[in-house]
Design a protein around this motif. Structure first.
Motif, PDB file in Angstrom:
ATOM      1  N   LEU A  25     -16.672 -46.115  -4.080  1.00  0.00           N
ATOM      2  CA  LEU A  25     -15.653 -45.590  -3.164  1.00  0.00           C
ATOM      3  C   LEU A  25     -15.795 -44.077  -2.985  1.00  0.00           C
ATOM      4  O   LEU A  25     -15.724 -43.567  -1.863  1.00  0.00           O
ATOM      5  CB  LEU A  25     -14.265 -45.941  -3.699  1.00  0.00           C
ATOM      6  CG  LEU A  25     -13.078 -45.618  -2.820  1.00  0.00           C
ATOM      7  CD1 LEU A  25     -13.148 -46.412  -1.515  1.00  0.00           C
ATOM      8  CD2 LEU A  25     -11.789 -45.954  -3.555  1.00  0.00           C
ATOM      9  N   LEU A  26     -16.004 -43.360  -4.074  1.00  0.00           N
ATOM     10  CA  LEU A  26     -16.182 -41.907  -3.999  1.00  0.00           C
ATOM     11  C   LEU A  26     -17.433 -41.557  -3.189  1.00  0.00           C
ATOM     12  O   LEU A  26     -17.414 -40.620  -2.381  1.00  0.00           O
ATOM     13  CB  LEU A  26     -16.278 -41.307  -5.402  1.00  0.00           C
ATOM     14  CG  LEU A  26     -14.984 -41.291  -6.213  1.00  0.00           C
ATOM     15  CD1 LEU A  26     -15.276 -41.014  -7.682  1.00  0.00           C
ATOM     16  CD2 LEU A  26     -14.010 -40.272  -5.660  1.00  0.00           C
ATOM     17  N   ALA A  27     -18.502 -42.307  -3.389  1.00  0.00           N
ATOM     18  CA  ALA A  27     -19.741 -42.053  -2.651  1.00  0.00           C
ATOM     19  C   ALA A  27     -19.546 -42.293  -1.158  1.00  0.00           C
ATOM     20  O   ALA A  27     -20.039 -41.520  -0.328  1.00  0.00           O
ATOM     21  CB  ALA A  27     -20.868 -42.930  -3.187  1.00  0.00           C
ATOM     22  N   ALA A  28     -18.831 -43.346  -0.825  1.00  0.00           N
ATOM     23  CA  ALA A  28     -18.585 -43.651   0.585  1.00  0.00           C
ATOM     24  C   ALA A  28     -17.673 -42.615   1.229  1.00  0.00           C
ATOM     25  O   ALA A  28     -17.881 -42.233   2.386  1.00  0.00           O
ATOM     26  CB  ALA A  28     -17.970 -45.040   0.722  1.00  0.00           C
ATOM     27  N   ARG A  29     -16.695 -42.142   0.487  1.00  0.00           N
ATOM     28  CA  ARG A  29     -15.733 -41.193   1.044  1.00  0.00           C
ATOM     29  C   ARG A  29     -16.320 -39.792   1.189  1.00  0.00           C
ATOM     30  O   ARG A  29     -16.131 -39.131   2.197  1.00  0.00           O
ATOM     31  CB  ARG A  29     -14.495 -41.131   0.172  1.00  0.00           C
ATOM     32  CG  ARG A  29     -13.494 -40.083   0.688  1.00  0.00           C
ATOM     33  CD  ARG A  29     -12.173 -40.183   0.034  1.00  0.00           C
ATOM     34  NE  ARG A  29     -11.487 -41.339   0.572  1.00  0.00           N
ATOM     35  CZ  ARG A  29     -10.291 -41.743   0.196  1.00  0.00           C
ATOM     36  NH1 ARG A  29      -9.668 -41.081  -0.740  1.00  0.00           N
ATOM     37  NH2 ARG A  29      -9.729 -42.786   0.727  1.00  0.00           N
ATOM     38  N   PHE A  30     -17.020 -39.305   0.170  1.00  0.00           N
ATOM     39  CA  PHE A  30     -17.457 -37.914   0.180  1.00  0.00           C
ATOM     40  C   PHE A  30     -18.910 -37.708   0.612  1.00  0.00           C
ATOM     41  O   PHE A  30     -19.269 -36.631   1.065  1.00  0.00           O
ATOM     42  CB  PHE A  30     -17.251 -37.285  -1.203  1.00  0.00           C
ATOM     43  CG  PHE A  30     -15.806 -37.147  -1.570  1.00  0.00           C
ATOM     44  CD1 PHE A  30     -14.964 -36.302  -0.869  1.00  0.00           C
ATOM     45  CD2 PHE A  30     -15.277 -37.865  -2.628  1.00  0.00           C
ATOM     46  CE1 PHE A  30     -13.631 -36.165  -1.209  1.00  0.00           C
ATOM     47  CE2 PHE A  30     -13.945 -37.733  -2.985  1.00  0.00           C
ATOM     48  CZ  PHE A  30     -13.128 -36.885  -2.266  1.00  0.00           C
ATOM     49  N   ARG A  31     -19.754 -38.696   0.383  1.00  0.00           N
ATOM     50  CA  ARG A  31     -21.172 -38.620   0.738  1.00  0.00           C
ATOM     51  C   ARG A  31     -21.858 -37.373   0.164  1.00  0.00           C
ATOM     52  O   ARG A  31     -22.686 -36.745   0.812  1.00  0.00           O
ATOM     53  CB  ARG A  31     -21.344 -38.678   2.252  1.00  0.00           C
ATOM     54  CG  ARG A  31     -20.809 -39.973   2.837  1.00  0.00           C
ATOM     55  CD  ARG A  31     -21.228 -40.157   4.269  1.00  0.00           C
ATOM     56  NE  ARG A  31     -20.582 -41.295   4.865  1.00  0.00           N
ATOM     57  CZ  ARG A  31     -20.934 -42.566   4.689  1.00  0.00           C
ATOM     58  NH1 ARG A  31     -21.932 -42.859   3.909  1.00  0.00           N
ATOM     59  NH2 ARG A  31     -20.281 -43.532   5.282  1.00  0.00           N
ATOM     60  N   LYS A  32     -21.486 -37.026  -1.062  1.00  0.00           N
ATOM     61  CA  LYS A  32     -22.099 -35.918  -1.801  1.00  0.00           C
ATOM     62  C   LYS A  32     -22.424 -36.434  -3.197  1.00  0.00           C
ATOM     63  O   LYS A  32     -21.637 -36.272  -4.132  1.00  0.00           O
ATOM     64  CB  LYS A  32     -21.167 -34.718  -1.862  1.00  0.00           C
ATOM     65  CG  LYS A  32     -20.931 -34.099  -0.498  1.00  0.00           C
ATOM     66  CD  LYS A  32     -20.139 -32.835  -0.606  1.00  0.00           C
ATOM     67  CE  LYS A  32     -19.994 -32.251   0.790  1.00  0.00           C
ATOM     68  NZ  LYS A  32     -19.397 -30.944   0.781  1.00  0.00           N
ATOM     69  N   PRO A  33     -23.582 -37.069  -3.359  1.00  0.00           N
ATOM     70  CA  PRO A  33     -23.853 -37.783  -4.608  1.00  0.00           C
ATOM     71  C   PRO A  33     -23.934 -36.918  -5.862  1.00  0.00           C
ATOM     72  O   PRO A  33     -23.472 -37.335  -6.920  1.00  0.00           O
ATOM     73  CB  PRO A  33     -25.183 -38.487  -4.335  1.00  0.00           C
ATOM     74  CG  PRO A  33     -25.796 -37.760  -3.196  1.00  0.00           C
ATOM     75  CD  PRO A  33     -24.676 -37.201  -2.397  1.00  0.00           C
ATOM     76  N   TRP A  34     -24.486 -35.726  -5.780  1.00  0.00           N
ATOM     77  CA  TRP A  34     -24.688 -34.966  -7.017  1.00  0.00           C
ATOM     78  C   TRP A  34     -23.396 -34.437  -7.617  1.00  0.00           C
ATOM     79  O   TRP A  34     -23.213 -34.540  -8.846  1.00  0.00           O
ATOM     80  CB  TRP A  34     -25.751 -33.882  -6.812  1.00  0.00           C
ATOM     81  CG  TRP A  34     -27.057 -34.545  -6.450  1.00  0.00           C
ATOM     82  CD1 TRP A  34     -27.742 -34.429  -5.280  1.00  0.00           C
ATOM     83  CD2 TRP A  34     -27.779 -35.499  -7.229  1.00  0.00           C
ATOM     84  NE1 TRP A  34     -28.843 -35.239  -5.278  1.00  0.00           N
ATOM     85  CE2 TRP A  34     -28.903 -35.913  -6.467  1.00  0.00           C
ATOM     86  CE3 TRP A  34     -27.597 -36.063  -8.493  1.00  0.00           C
ATOM     87  CZ2 TRP A  34     -29.826 -36.844  -6.933  1.00  0.00           C
ATOM     88  CZ3 TRP A  34     -28.527 -36.995  -8.950  1.00  0.00           C
ATOM     89  CH2 TRP A  34     -29.620 -37.365  -8.176  1.00  0.00           C
ATOM     90  N   PRO A  35     -22.461 -33.902  -6.829  1.00  0.00           N
ATOM     91  CA  PRO A  35     -21.179 -33.536  -7.446  1.00  0.00           C
ATOM     92  C   PRO A  35     -20.421 -34.757  -7.993  1.00  0.00           C
ATOM     93  O   PRO A  35     -19.734 -34.652  -9.014  1.00  0.00           O
ATOM     94  CB  PRO A  35     -20.395 -32.873  -6.308  1.00  0.00           C
ATOM     95  CG  PRO A  35     -21.408 -32.480  -5.299  1.00  0.00           C
ATOM     96  CD  PRO A  35     -22.543 -33.446  -5.447  1.00  0.00           C
ATOM     97  N   ILE A  36     -20.572 -35.898  -7.344  1.00  0.00           N
ATOM     98  CA  ILE A  36     -19.923 -37.118  -7.833  1.00  0.00           C
ATOM     99  C   ILE A  36     -20.531 -37.531  -9.171  1.00  0.00           C
ATOM    100  O   ILE A  36     -19.816 -37.830 -10.127  1.00  0.00           O
ATOM    101  CB  ILE A  36     -20.021 -38.257  -6.795  1.00  0.00           C
ATOM    102  CG1 ILE A  36     -19.218 -37.898  -5.542  1.00  0.00           C
ATOM    103  CG2 ILE A  36     -19.531 -39.583  -7.392  1.00  0.00           C
ATOM    104  CD1 ILE A  36     -19.452 -38.814  -4.362  1.00  0.00           C
TER     105      ILE A  36
END
Length: 195
Positions: free
Chosen positions: A26-37
């Protein structure tokens, strides 16, 4: 080394399909910033599992070896059954993402992942593993690596990977490992460790 390897493998398997892995999607889909996630997941996991490991170490120092053997053995068997129950993300966890959004991607991930991991099966497994192996650093390092093994691909590959993983098989393997640990503990496999 055994504590590290068992902790890594067990948590990596238990995390597949877990609510925190669903949160990673869900976080990946929402923010599309993999490294901070990924960094947020790592930080939240280290803090959460260090607390869980410390609690497990404390429990093992406060309980008699015989009682600890029964508690851990039955606990691992309960974890085996719990692993077979599919997880879902709670509405509260999804809403928490919006409340923490002003913290940025990293901060939002740390807070929501830490909250989602509270009382989760991988956190409880960390408590039990730390009590079982009496190896705080190895267990926390192993459970953290296991979380990263399961969640980094979830963040990087996302939904495309989710549909291809046979969750029933993975949950069955994790449940079998928890059950084996439970039975081995109840049968005295930890006798050399004092319980």
């Amino acid at each position: 080394m055994e504590a590290f390897l068992v902790s890594t493998g067990l948590v990596a398997l238990a995390e597949i399909g877990d609510k925190t892995q669903l949160l990673a999607f869900l976080l990946a889909a929402r923010f599309r910033k993999p490294w901070p996630i990924c960094a947020g997941i790592f930080i939240a996991t280290i803090v959460n599992h260090a607390g869980a490991g410390a609690f497990g170490a404390w429990v093992s120092s406060m309980v008699s070896p015989q009682t600890l053997r029964w508690v851990l053995g039955l606990g691992f068997l309960a974890m085996a059954a719990w692993t077979l129950v599919p997880d879902q993300i709670d509405d509260e966890e999804v809403q928490a993402q919006g409340r923490w959004r002003r913290l940025g991607v990293l901060g939002t991930t740390i807070v929501t992942f830490f909250i989602a991991e509270m009382g989760d099966k991988t956190q409880i497994a960390t408590v039990a593993l730390a009590a079982r192996f009496d190896a705080f650093a190895a267990v926390v390092a192993g459970t953290t690596l296991g979380m990263m093994i399961a969640n980094v691909p979830a963040v990087l590959i996302g939904e495309r990977l989710a549909g291809r993983i046979p969750l029933r098989l993975v949950h069955g393997v994790a449940a079998a490992i928890f059950a084996a640990l439970g039975l081995a503990t109840l049968l005295g496999a930890g006798a050399r460790l004092g319980f």
